[in-house]
Design a protein around this motif. Structure first.
Motif, PDB file in Angstrom:
ATOM      1  N   ILE A 282       0.936  -0.968  -0.033  1.00 19.33           N
ATOM      2  CA  ILE A 282       0.145   0.048  -0.068  1.00 19.33           C
ATOM      3  C   ILE A 282       0.920   1.148   0.075  1.00 19.33           C
ATOM      4  O   ILE A 282       1.771   1.279   0.761  1.00 19.33           O
ATOM      5  N   GLU A 283       0.657   2.128  -0.705  1.00 17.19           N
ATOM      6  CA  GLU A 283       1.315   3.306  -0.806  1.00 17.19           C
ATOM      7  C   GLU A 283       0.704   4.594  -0.507  1.00 17.19           C
ATOM      8  O   GLU A 283      -0.528   4.459  -0.625  1.00 17.19           O
ATOM      9  N   SER A 284       1.430   5.407   0.357  1.00 14.58           N
ATOM     10  CA  SER A 284       0.800   6.701   0.802  1.00 14.58           C
ATOM     11  C   SER A 284       1.566   7.958   0.730  1.00 14.58           C
ATOM     12  O   SER A 284       2.842   7.872   0.412  1.00 14.58           O
ATOM     13  N   VAL A 285       0.929   9.040   0.848  1.00 11.42           N
ATOM     14  CA  VAL A 285       1.438  10.366   0.661  1.00 11.42           C
ATOM     15  C   VAL A 285       1.131  10.895   2.016  1.00 11.42           C
ATOM     16  O   VAL A 285       0.008  10.827   2.747  1.00 11.42           O
ATOM     17  N   TRP A 286       2.251  11.320   2.631  1.00 12.76           N
ATOM     18  CA  TRP A 286       2.469  11.878   3.983  1.00 12.76           C
ATOM     19  C   TRP A 286       2.677  13.365   3.961  1.00 12.76           C
ATOM     20  O   TRP A 286       3.334  13.600   3.224  1.00 12.76           O
TER      21      TRP A 286
END
Length: 405
Positions: A282-286
């Protein structure tokens, strides 16, 4: 066998101890498989315990293999002394290949079983999910005193409900099974109508399943997600909604482990943006903002990139247009090649697009124009408005993770 029970512990006395209340669904049989329990909203006055219980085939025929709403109140008999009780919610119970019955009670603030209370004060909401179901009757029900009313969350179809929560006439229903990266939540603002009008959350909470919803104060709602049996690093999370249950944002307790992929620094207003992937792919932007920069982080976008590689690029005019782009790179050929996301408000809301093919790198010209290097050696320029739109996501920033780096 039908052998479950309800126990009561009275506090505030010299020697508190647990008391078996001798639950009876069948008045001539002690026991019931309990799946939900609540105190009456007027418990200080009516001393009533509200219970959802199921039966097997070892009770009288009229009570076999069903699920019932029961009322317990001091007196003789203690259970279901009021005419019409127990109320059968569903003709499915503890028999015939049962794995479990999942249910939850939600009682209005004016619920009362006092002798003087009118029948209109005995309205209760019950979610019912028998696993596996045979009659396809899993749903949310409103019990109008002795009359069960199916509320048709899925338009009359079978639907697996993990939890419900009531605030005034607003009822939330969290589902059991996730769809992709999110767990559906349904909301109605007219729960006492027949039938009420349901709508799915525009942006549901993220996680692997089992949305446990609860209203807080001031119209704020909360939701925890997870799965059973548990799996480490499964993206279980705790989310909040500040708009009545329509849009949910992760705020803490995210069960994940991260590998940093890219970082972009915005000097003004001072912010850090970071892309990551996880063992669950799962890829995320923080985003981190405020002082000290980098101490607190919020997850503003969740992506399931086929390559598990995501880059982030800022507009050169970020100080004025608050724009950044995110793209999956090095992805294998598939119908969703070159997925790109853009935000014009620092990550609060996002729009998705497709590039012509797989993206290798990306340069942002301004809030509307982006150049992408493609795997065939060409460069493509696009005004972002001209590419077909994917579903919009709306996200909000919360201080959720301290000492992230």
């Amino acid at each position: 066998l039908t052998m479950g029970q309800v126990w009561l512990l009275k506090l505030g006395i010299a020697s508190p101890s647990w008391q078996n209340l001798g639950l009876r669904v069948d008045p001539n049989f002690v026991g019931g498989e309990v799946s939900a329990i609540a105190f009456s909203s007027a418990y200080a006055d009516d001393q009533t315990v509200v219970v959802v219980a199921s039966t097997n085939l070892d009770v009288a025929a009229a009570y076999q293999n069903g699920t019932f709403l029961c009322l317990g109140q001091p007196g003789t008999p203690f259970w279901n002394a009021r005419p019409g009780y127990p109320v059968q919610i569903a003709a499915e119970g503890d028999a015939v290949g049962l794995t479990q019955v999942v249910s939850m009670l939600a009682l209005p603030a004016n619920y009362s079983n006092a002798i003087s209370a009118p029948s209109s004060a005995r309205k209760a909401f019950v979610s019912f999910d028998r696993q596996p179901t045979l009659l396809l009757v899993d749903d949310v029900y409103r019990i109008d005193d002795t009359i069960p009313v199916r509320l048709n969350v899925a338009g009359g179809g079978n639907i697996d409900i993990s939890s419900i929560s009531l605030s005034g006439s607003k009822l939330l229903a969290g589902l059991t099974v996730n769809i992709g990266l999110y767990v559906p939540v349904y909301l109605t603002s007219n729960a006492f109508d027949s039938p009420p009008t349901w709508q799915p959350a525009t942006q549901p909470p993220s996680g692997p399943g089992n949305a446990k919803v609860s209203w807080g104060s001031g119209g704020i709602a909360y939701c925890g997600t997870g799965q059973s049996p548990t799996v480490p690093l499964d993206e279980s999370a705790f989310s909040v909604s500040i708009d009545g249950g329509d849009t949910w944002m992760q705020i803490s307790l995210i069960d994940t482990m991260l590998t940093i992929q890219d970082i972009a620094v915005a000097p003004s207003p001072a912010s850090l943006f970071m892309t990551t992937t996880s063992p669950m792919n799962i890829e995320s932007v923080w985003r981190s903002a405020g002082e000290p920069l980098g101490e607190y982080w919020g997850r503003v976008l969740v992506i399931d990139a086929s390559s598990n590689k995501v880059i982030v690029r800022l507009s050169p005019n970020y100080r004025d247009d608050y724009t950044l782009y995110v793209a999956e790179v090095d992805n294998p050929p598939n119908p969703n090649d070159g997925l790109i996301w853009v935000t014009n408000d620092r990550g609060n809301s996002w729009r998705g697009r497709h590039a012509p093919s797989e993206v290798v790198d990306m340069v942002v010209a301004d809030s509307k124009v982006v150049y992408v290097g493609l795997n065939d050696g060409t460069v493509s320029k696009s005004k972002f408005r001209s590419i077909p739109t994917l579903p919009k996501l709306t996200c909000y920033i919360w201080l959720v993770m301290k000492h992230f780096l």
